[in-house]
Design a protein around this motif. Structure first.
Motif, PDB file in Angstrom:
ATOM      1  N   CYS A  22      27.298 -10.026  24.006  1.00  0.00           N
ATOM      2  CA  CYS A  22      26.903  -8.727  24.568  1.00  0.00           C
ATOM      3  C   CYS A  22      26.815  -7.678  23.470  1.00  0.00           C
ATOM      4  N   SER A  23      27.821  -7.664  22.580  1.00  0.00           N
ATOM      5  CA  SER A  23      27.822  -6.680  21.503  1.00  0.00           C
ATOM      6  C   SER A  23      26.617  -6.857  20.596  1.00  0.00           C
ATOM      7  N   VAL A  24      26.332  -8.120  20.263  1.00  0.00           N
ATOM      8  CA  VAL A  24      25.269  -8.395  19.298  1.00  0.00           C
ATOM      9  C   VAL A  24      23.903  -8.044  19.883  1.00  0.00           C
ATOM     10  N   THR A  25      23.672  -8.449  21.117  1.00  0.00           N
ATOM     11  CA  THR A  25      22.353  -8.157  21.687  1.00  0.00           C
ATOM     12  C   THR A  25      22.186  -6.660  21.912  1.00  0.00           C
ATOM     13  N   CYS A  26      23.255  -6.013  22.328  1.00  0.00           N
ATOM     14  CA  CYS A  26      23.196  -4.563  22.515  1.00  0.00           C
ATOM     15  C   CYS A  26      22.893  -3.891  21.189  1.00  0.00           C
ATOM     16  N   LYS A  27      23.588  -4.329  20.151  1.00  0.00           N
ATOM     17  CA  LYS A  27      23.379  -3.749  18.823  1.00  0.00           C
ATOM     18  C   LYS A  27      21.927  -3.925  18.379  1.00  0.00           C
ATOM     19  N   GLN A  28      21.406  -5.119  18.620  1.00  0.00           N
ATOM     20  CA  GLN A  28      20.022  -5.386  18.216  1.00  0.00           C
ATOM     21  C   GLN A  28      19.052  -4.467  18.934  1.00  0.00           C
ATOM     22  N   VAL A  29      19.324  -4.206  20.201  1.00  0.00           N
ATOM     23  CA  VAL A  29      18.393  -3.410  20.988  1.00  0.00           C
ATOM     24  C   VAL A  29      18.514  -1.928  20.670  1.00  0.00           C
ATOM     25  N   TRP A  30      19.754  -1.430  20.506  1.00  0.00           N
ATOM     26  CA  TRP A  30      19.923   0.027  20.477  1.00  0.00           C
ATOM     27  C   TRP A  30      20.352   0.601  19.137  1.00  0.00           C
ATOM     28  N   ASN A  32      20.615  -0.917  15.844  1.00  0.00           N
ATOM     29  CA  ASN A  32      20.407  -1.685  14.618  1.00  0.00           C
ATOM     30  C   ASN A  32      19.607  -0.845  13.632  1.00  0.00           C
ATOM     31  N   LYS A  33      20.260   0.160  13.052  1.00  0.00           N
ATOM     32  CA  LYS A  33      19.527   1.086  12.203  1.00  0.00           C
ATOM     33  C   LYS A  33      20.506   1.840  11.316  1.00  0.00           C
ATOM     34  N   SER A  34      19.948   2.413  10.291  1.00  0.00           N
ATOM     35  CA  SER A  34      20.757   3.158   9.330  1.00  0.00           C
ATOM     36  C   SER A  34      21.375   4.381  10.001  1.00  0.00           C
ATOM     37  N   GLY A  35      22.634   4.640   9.689  1.00  0.00           N
ATOM     38  CA  GLY A  35      23.339   5.769  10.301  1.00  0.00           C
ATOM     39  C   GLY A  35      24.089   5.381  11.551  1.00  0.00           C
ATOM     40  N   ALA A  36      23.760   4.195  12.073  1.00  0.00           N
ATOM     41  CA  ALA A  36      24.383   3.758  13.321  1.00  0.00           C
ATOM     42  C   ALA A  36      25.161   2.455  13.120  1.00  0.00           C
ATOM     43  N   GLU A  37      25.522   2.206  11.861  1.00  0.00           N
ATOM     44  CA  GLU A  37      26.176   0.924  11.580  1.00  0.00           C
ATOM     45  C   GLU A  37      27.459   0.765  12.375  1.00  0.00           C
ATOM     46  N   HIS A  38      28.209   1.841  12.501  1.00  0.00           N
ATOM     47  CA  HIS A  38      29.511   1.765  13.170  1.00  0.00           C
ATOM     48  C   HIS A  38      29.375   1.925  14.686  1.00  0.00           C
ATOM     49  N   ILE A  39      28.143   2.117  15.161  1.00  0.00           N
ATOM     50  CA  ILE A  39      27.946   2.410  16.580  1.00  0.00           C
ATOM     51  C   ILE A  39      27.775   1.122  17.372  1.00  0.00           C
ATOM     52  N   ASN A 233      25.996   9.643  14.908  1.00  0.00           N
ATOM     53  CA  ASN A 233      25.114   8.969  13.948  1.00  0.00           C
ATOM     54  C   ASN A 233      25.121   9.790  12.668  1.00  0.00           C
ATOM     55  N   HIS A 234      25.683   9.233  11.594  1.00  0.00           N
ATOM     56  CA  HIS A 234      25.887  10.063  10.410  1.00  0.00           C
ATOM     57  C   HIS A 234      24.603  10.290   9.627  1.00  0.00           C
ATOM     58  N   LYS A 235      23.542   9.660  10.039  1.00  0.00           N
ATOM     59  CA  LYS A 235      22.265   9.898   9.371  1.00  0.00           C
ATOM     60  C   LYS A 235      21.469  10.986  10.089  1.00  0.00           C
ATOM     61  N   THR A 236      21.384  10.878  11.409  1.00  0.00           N
ATOM     62  CA  THR A 236      20.575  11.845  12.149  1.00  0.00           C
ATOM     63  C   THR A 236      21.371  13.092  12.513  1.00  0.00           C
ATOM     64  N   GLY A 237      22.707  13.024  12.414  1.00  0.00           N
ATOM     65  CA  GLY A 237      23.510  14.172  12.802  1.00  0.00           C
ATOM     66  C   GLY A 237      23.531  14.413  14.295  1.00  0.00           C
ATOM     67  N   LYS A 238      23.268  13.359  15.068  1.00  0.00           N
ATOM     68  CA  LYS A 238      23.261  13.482  16.526  1.00  0.00           C
ATOM     69  C   LYS A 238      24.211  12.445  17.099  1.00  0.00           C
ATOM     70  N   VAL A 239      24.619  12.679  18.334  1.00  0.00           N
ATOM     71  CA  VAL A 239      25.533  11.737  18.974  1.00  0.00           C
ATOM     72  C   VAL A 239      24.733  10.774  19.848  1.00  0.00           C
ATOM     73  N   GLU A 240      25.108   9.520  19.782  1.00  0.00           N
ATOM     74  CA  GLU A 240      24.449   8.509  20.607  1.00  0.00           C
ATOM     75  C   GLU A 240      25.484   7.800  21.463  1.00  0.00           C
ATOM     76  N   ASP A 482      11.733   8.170  15.286  1.00  0.00           N
ATOM     77  CA  ASP A 482      12.360   7.645  14.098  1.00  0.00           C
ATOM     78  C   ASP A 482      13.815   8.094  14.057  1.00  0.00           C
ATOM     79  N   GLY A 483      14.710   7.150  13.988  1.00  0.00           N
ATOM     80  CA  GLY A 483      16.115   7.496  13.947  1.00  0.00           C
ATOM     81  C   GLY A 483      16.719   7.700  15.317  1.00  0.00           C
ATOM     82  N   GLY A 484      15.920   7.798  16.361  1.00  0.00           N
ATOM     83  CA  GLY A 484      16.439   7.940  17.712  1.00  0.00           C
ATOM     84  C   GLY A 484      16.877   6.589  18.222  1.00  0.00           C
TER      85      GLY A 484
END
Lengths: 546, 247
Positions: A22-30, A32-39, A233-240, A482-484
């Motif tokens: 569940c974690s992996v597929t969720c990560k892939q979908v939502w 999987n991008k720079s700034g969201a590594e820890h998300i 998200n430490h790249k976009t400066g927004k919360v996800e 981009d980044g969203g």
């Protein structure tokens, strides 16, 4: 009475094998991008353990959720509106990146470019924050399967409440997995903490979302959420945050974590509730009363009065019908085996859990006794106080009563069904001992053990399908920037039901242009992956399901 | 003094900067709402930020209020309510100095952590660096001006302030700045330049200070219809959805 509909989830922890799919597929979908590594919108924790971010449940430290003030009114634990604004320049209770983990990658290039040398070249870990060599010391599931628990186990905030005597010795340990997503609470403290008002609860289905265009990155919601499911998200400066896969839910599909769950332990469905009574229920003085208080907020979709009010509130008829078939309603209300996670945070969470009986069964089996005999299980439930107190701290604010009852029901189901499966004489007294009938036990067994896709996920589609058909345009995601968190959005063929294979074929798809493996159910070949040699004029569509 | 240069600096340049400031913000708000954030770096580093950031922000808020007093309110008004020149002078210097010191100490703390915390440095854009340079110079010159008032003869309320207001009356009086001391002139020019940079930096977060939080209900509901979500776009003008990249 103000009837609202809430899309909710129940997870049956007995079936979780901790595979992290569940974690992996969720990560892939939502994320999987720079700034969201820890998300990790979805993460799986091994309990006992510190959780992720580490020790997030220690609200004396992180100040998440609500608390009651001296007059018995709800207030944010981190402080009221003025304090929230006054501390905006340096959020005092904010987890740092170290409380998650420092994201890293590996210097793979070195493996191919290193000159001939005596030792094998290695790919050293590099920090994604500084670009320097780093030492990997943690991640979202670093204490998986109790790894390192001898050293860190005592940091589990729940365990500290239960007992300081527990030993993390292999043969004495009890262990289970706790998959977690956003709770999509009825009384969300993240929404209340957001100074900008960028976070909102959707009126139609109760999904809590962050408007990425309005979020200004003040991060008060990260503190406000006691489950720490708001991520900066430490790249976009927004919360996800977890979106409950709303683009899928809107077209009647389960979330990615549910869809891909190997153990099939997740259930999705609607709950009707009285929005006027949420505040009162969340303000229940006694923490032990919060579980029942939240249950009392839910409305019975079979009650004609409720149905009338629901229709008056604009809830469509097919949604009310879906609420009647909701597995969530059955598990929370009919069988009463699902419990909320940390009701004491007073947010009225809407992802509930069936506590695991397996630690108890394992404990009985290890003694050489029959782990499926009702008497043995009941005796073990009476005896194994630490696991049960631990579960109670998670699900009922420490009140062992409801956990006891749920485990007894699960134990009774196990024994009762064992008799049937073995061809032995059924023993109705087993069912009676937990206040159920044999038929009820069989129905519950069906829902918990063999319920099929359509029974586990009862998701009425949102009511704007026609608008799409009229204009025949692709379903787009407003977060698809981009980044969203959208990052690519949903393919229109997503709208097809992968399991039922129903719906109409997607017209006008140029062949071989786009391949959507997410839509492929494993039978046949996915469209567009191979050139169609037999009939080039055949319309391309989704592959039929079973 | 060169008349053309003076005219440019104290008349043309302020209006160019003001135009960029207003239109720049409108443009950014229209096309880059997603980029409208302070891009907090507290996750990377919290120990210095914990004291430096509030110090800087509360300091600069006080400095802002001081400027509203000093530049916005005509001397005649304060005279009318019976504030003597000496009293005003004392207040301006003492409060101004405290606020200025707070601001600059906080600023130094913030720049230090930005430069020497690797992760924070890594998240710093070129625009950030330019902005910090201008901001730092403006603050430093401003503090110098406040200090110079202790011994200085120049009364800015009879020069700089009137010029500042004249810009907004559209009846500019550039000659008033020509006569101001050099440090005041430099402070004004760098500040005007900073205002022109403003819409293109993270400073935009100032204009979305969440003051409405005090008045709104805690829990917000929104219907699917109120935003785009996964809905199809309506017929008509296409929304421009290319968000400019920040770096």
């Amino acid at each position: 009475m103000r009837v609202m509909a809430q899309m909710a989830m129940v997870m049956n922890l007995d079936k979780c094998i901790g595979c992290h799919t569940c974690s992996v597929t969720c990560k892939q979908v939502w994320t999987n991008k720079s700034g969201a590594e820890h998300i990790w919108f979805n993460n799986v924790e091994t309990r006992p353990g510190q959780g992720y971010p580490r020790t997030y449940e220690d609200q004396e430290r992180w100040k998440g959720g609500w608390t009651l003030n001296k007059r018995g009114q709800l207030k944010l634990k981190a402080g009221g509106r003025l304090k929230n604004l006054a501390t905006i320049f340096a959020a005092p209770y904010l987890p740092g990146i170290k409380d998650y983990y420092e994201p890293w990658t590996y210097d793979y290039e070195n493996l191919t470019t290193a000159p001939a040398q005596q030792n094998m070249p290695v790919a050293r870990p590099k920090s994604l924050l500084t670009g320097e060599n780093t030492k990997v010391t943690g991640s979202s599931n670093w204490d998986d399967d109790l790894a390192g628990s001898v050293e860190h186990g005592h940091n589990d905030p729940i365990l500290r409440k239960v007992s300081d005597k527990i030993k993390f010795e292999y043969e004495q340990a009890f262990m289970f997995y706790l998959p977690r997503i956003c709770e999509h609470c009825l009384n969300p403290s993240c929404v209340a903490s957001c100074p900008t008002g960028a976070i909102y609860k959707r009126e139609e289905d109760g999904i809590v979302l962050v408007d990425q265009d309005r979020c200004r990155g003040w991060r008060q919601c990260v503190t406000g959420c006691p489950y720490k499911k708001m991520y900066f998200n430490h790249k976009t400066g927004k919360v996800e945050k977890c979106t409950f896969c709303y683009p899928r839910i809107e077209v009647g599909q389960p979330t990615i974590c549910s869809e891909t769950c190997v153990g099939r332990l997740r259930y999705l469905g609607l709950m009707l509730y009285d929005a006027d009574r949420v505040l009162e229920a969340a303000s229940t003085p006694d923490e032990h009363g919060l579980y029942e208080a939240q249950r009392s907020v839910f409305l019975d979709p079979n009650d004609p009065e409720v149905v009338r009010e629901a229709l008056a509130a604009g809830i469509p008829e097919d949604w009310i019908a879906a609420a009647r078939r909701s597995p969530i309603w059955a598990l929370i209300n009919t069988y009463k085996v699902a419990l909320p996670l940390h009701p004491e945070y007073r947010t009225m969470p809407m992802v509930w859990y069936i506590p695991p009986l397996s630690p108890v069964v394992d404990a009985v089996s290890e003694t050489g006794e029959d782990g499926e005999r009702q008497e043995n299980l009941f005796a073990a439930i009476d005896r194994l106080r630490i696991p049960i107190e631990y579960l109670a701290e998670l699900f009922t604010a420490g009140d062992t009563g409801p956990v006891d009852i749920v485990l007894r029901k699960l134990a009774a189901m196990r024994s009762y069904m064992r008799d049937i499966n073995m061809g032995w004489e059924t023993n109705e007294s087993i069912a009676e001992s937990v206040g159920m009938t044999g038929q009820e036990i069989k129905d519950m067994y069906r829902l918990l053990a063999i319920a099929k896709y359509e029974e586990r996920y009862v998701i009425p589609p949102a009511h704007y399908e026609d608008a799409h058909k009229l204009e025949n345009v692709a379903t787009e995601c407003s977060l698809d920037v981009d980044g969203g968190p959208g990052m690519g959005g949903m393919d229109v063929s997503f709208a097809e039901h992968p399991a039922r294979g129903g719906g109409t074929a997607v017209p006008d798809r140029p062949e071989g242009v786009r391949i959507n493996l997410l839509n492929w159910d494993g039978t046949g070949t996915p469209d567009g992956l191979f050139p169609d040699s037999t009939d080039a004029s055949a319309p391309s569509g989704s592959v039929g399901g079973p | 003094m060169d008349g053309i240069l003076d005219l440019f600096l104290w008349l043309i340049f302020p209006y160019i900067a003001l135009t960029i400031f207003v239109l720049g913000h409108a443009w950014r708000y229209m096309y880059d709402k997603f980029g409208w954030t302070s891009r907090s770096s507290q996750m990377y580093e919290g120990d210095i930020l914990r004291w430096a950031n509030p110090m800087f922000h509360f300091g600069i808020l006080a400095v802002f209020l001081g400027h509203v007093m000093g530049l916005g309110i005509p001397k005649a008004w304060t005279d009318a309510v019976g504030v003597s020149e000496g009293m005003y002078h004392f207040m301006a210097i003492s409060i101004g100095a405290i606020a200025g010191v707070f601001t600059i100490v906080g600023f130094i703390g913030l720049v230090y952590r930005r430069r020497f915390t690797k992760a924070v440095m890594g998240a710093t854009t070129v625009m950030d660096k330019i902005m910090y340079l201008f901001l730092g110079v403006v603050i430093l010159l401003g503090l110098m001006n406040t200090a110079s008032q202790v011994v200085g003869e120049y009364n800015y309320r009879e020069g700089v302030s009137i010029w500042f207001r004249s810009i907004f009356y559209f009846n500019p009086q550039p000659e008033l700045m020509v006569g101001a001391p050099l440090s005041f002139q430099l402070h004004a020019i760098t500040a005007i330049a900073l205002f022109a940079l403003w819409p293109f930096t993270r400073l935009v977060h100032v204009f979305t200070a969440p003051l409405g939080y005090v008045f709104r209900p805690y829990v917000l509901y929104r219907t699917r219809d109120a935003h785009e979500g996964s809905r199809a776009r309506r017929r008509g003008w296409d929304k421009v959805d290319t968000i400019p990249r920040r770096r």
